[in-house]
Design an enzyme around this catalytic site. Structure first.
Site, short mmCIF file in Angstrom:
data_model
loop_
_atom_site.label_atom_id
_atom_site.label_comp_id
_atom_site.label_asym_id
_atom_site.label_seq_id
_atom_site.Cartn_x
_atom_site.Cartn_y
_atom_site.Cartn_z
N SER A 61 21.50 18.65 3.10
CA SER A 61 22.22 19.89 3.41
C SER A 61 23.31 19.69 4.46
O SER A 61 23.29 18.72 5.22
CB SER A 61 21.23 20.95 3.90
OG SER A 61 20.22 21.16 2.95
N1 SAM Z 1 15.77 19.00 3.32
C1 SAM Z 1 16.49 17.97 2.62
C2 SAM Z 1 17.17 17.01 3.53
O1 SAM Z 1 17.13 17.20 4.75
O2 SAM Z 1 17.74 16.04 3.01
C3 SAM Z 1 17.50 18.52 1.63
C4 SAM Z 1 16.84 19.12 0.50
S1 SAM Z 1 17.73 19.36 -0.99
C5 SAM Z 1 18.90 20.58 -0.56
C6 SAM Z 1 16.41 20.24 -1.83
C7 SAM Z 1 15.23 19.38 -2.21
O3 SAM Z 1 14.21 20.22 -2.72
C8 SAM Z 1 15.54 18.37 -3.30
O4 SAM Z 1 15.24 17.07 -2.87
C9 SAM Z 1 14.64 18.81 -4.46
O5 SAM Z 1 14.19 17.75 -5.25
C10 SAM Z 1 13.52 19.50 -3.71
N2 SAM Z 1 12.73 20.44 -4.51
C11 SAM Z 1 13.15 21.29 -5.48
N3 SAM Z 1 12.11 21.99 -5.98
C12 SAM Z 1 11.01 21.59 -5.29
C13 SAM Z 1 9.63 21.94 -5.34
N4 SAM Z 1 9.16 22.86 -6.20
N5 SAM Z 1 8.78 21.34 -4.48
C14 SAM Z 1 9.23 20.39 -3.60
N6 SAM Z 1 10.51 20.00 -3.52
C15 SAM Z 1 11.39 20.60 -4.35
#
Ligand code: SAM
Length: 211
Positions: A61
């Site tokens: 992000s």
């Molecule tokens: N917090 C992260 C960072 O600091 O790099 C960025 C996160 S990215 C915007 C969103 C993440 O949520 C992705 O890696 C995606 O694979 C994960 N995601 C999506 N749906 C999910 C779920 N149901 N459970 C866990 N992770 C999930």
């Protein structure tokens, strides 16, 4: 990067309600080196105030959003925090600088494993990671003082609300991939009632999974 984040804070304060981030949030943003969390070919732009691709169609992000979400969580020393969407592990590292323990769940196995190893090699002993569907939270580690969801959901997952302590805060983007999403601050009051406040429009990758 932190100066740009602070400038964004001033520019968005009228609708985010945050005119300045807490000292702890700013200190964590200064301390955690973002270049460890981006692919090596993006090292040169690691300190730009913008999201970057981390593979598998996912992103790390924008630093301003990381700081804003962390500030809204009002995390303090000793708190137990849950993150849904480990991604690169950057947000988990920021939280680990302030909280007592951080639990983070990622649904894409290679990303989750890589982030877990990265956080370990950087010395974060108070972060536990797991691969799975974060919609259902981490019941064995609950209840949490604060929960952050870093992917956009259509609704607040009831299991996460259940795992939030009375007095706890959840920060979550709500909306679909193709419509306006809003960052929401959801608070569970001491009597168990729930209030929510819209913070600002955002754009996140979707929360996936079988729910
Ligand atoms: N917090 C992260 C960072 O600091 O790099 C960025 C996160 S990215 C915007 C969103 C993440 O949520 C992705 O890696 C995606 O694979 C994960 N995601 C999506 N749906 C999910 C779920 N149901 N459970 C866990 N992770 C999930």
């Amino acid at each position: 990067m932190v100066e740009e984040v602070l400038a964004d804070t001033a520019a968005t304060s009228s609708y985010s309600g945050s005119s300045a981030f807490s000292h702890d949030v700013i200190a964590a943003m200064k301390k955690v080196e973002r270049h460890h969390f981006v692919p090596s070919e993006l090292t040169a732009v690691a300190y730009h105030n913008r999201p970057l691709p981390i593979g598998y169609g996912q992103t790390i992000s924008q630093p301003f959003i990381v700081a804003l979400m962390t500030d809204l969580m009002r995390v303090k020393a000793g708190d137990r925090v849950l993150e849904i969407g480990t991604g690169s592990g950057y947000q988990a590292a920021i939280l680990a600088e302030i909280a007592g323990s951080v639990y983070s769940i990622e649904i894409i196995e290679p990303l989750g494993k890589q982030a877990g190893e990265r956080l370990k090699s950087l010395g974060y002993r108070n972060v536990q990671t797991r691969v799975g569907d974060g919609y259902y939270g981490w019941p064995e580690a609950a209840p949490f003082d604060a929960i952050i969801v870093t992917a956009a959901a259509s609704h607040v997952p009831p299991p996460l609300l259940q795992q939030l302590k009375p007095g706890g805060r959840m920060v979550i983007p709500l909306g679909t991939q193709f419509m306006t999403q809003y960052l929401m601050l959801v608070e569970k009051q001491q009597d168990g009632s729930v209030t929510s406040r819209q913070i600002l429009p955002v754009r996140f990758v979707p929360l996936t999974g079988g729910h």
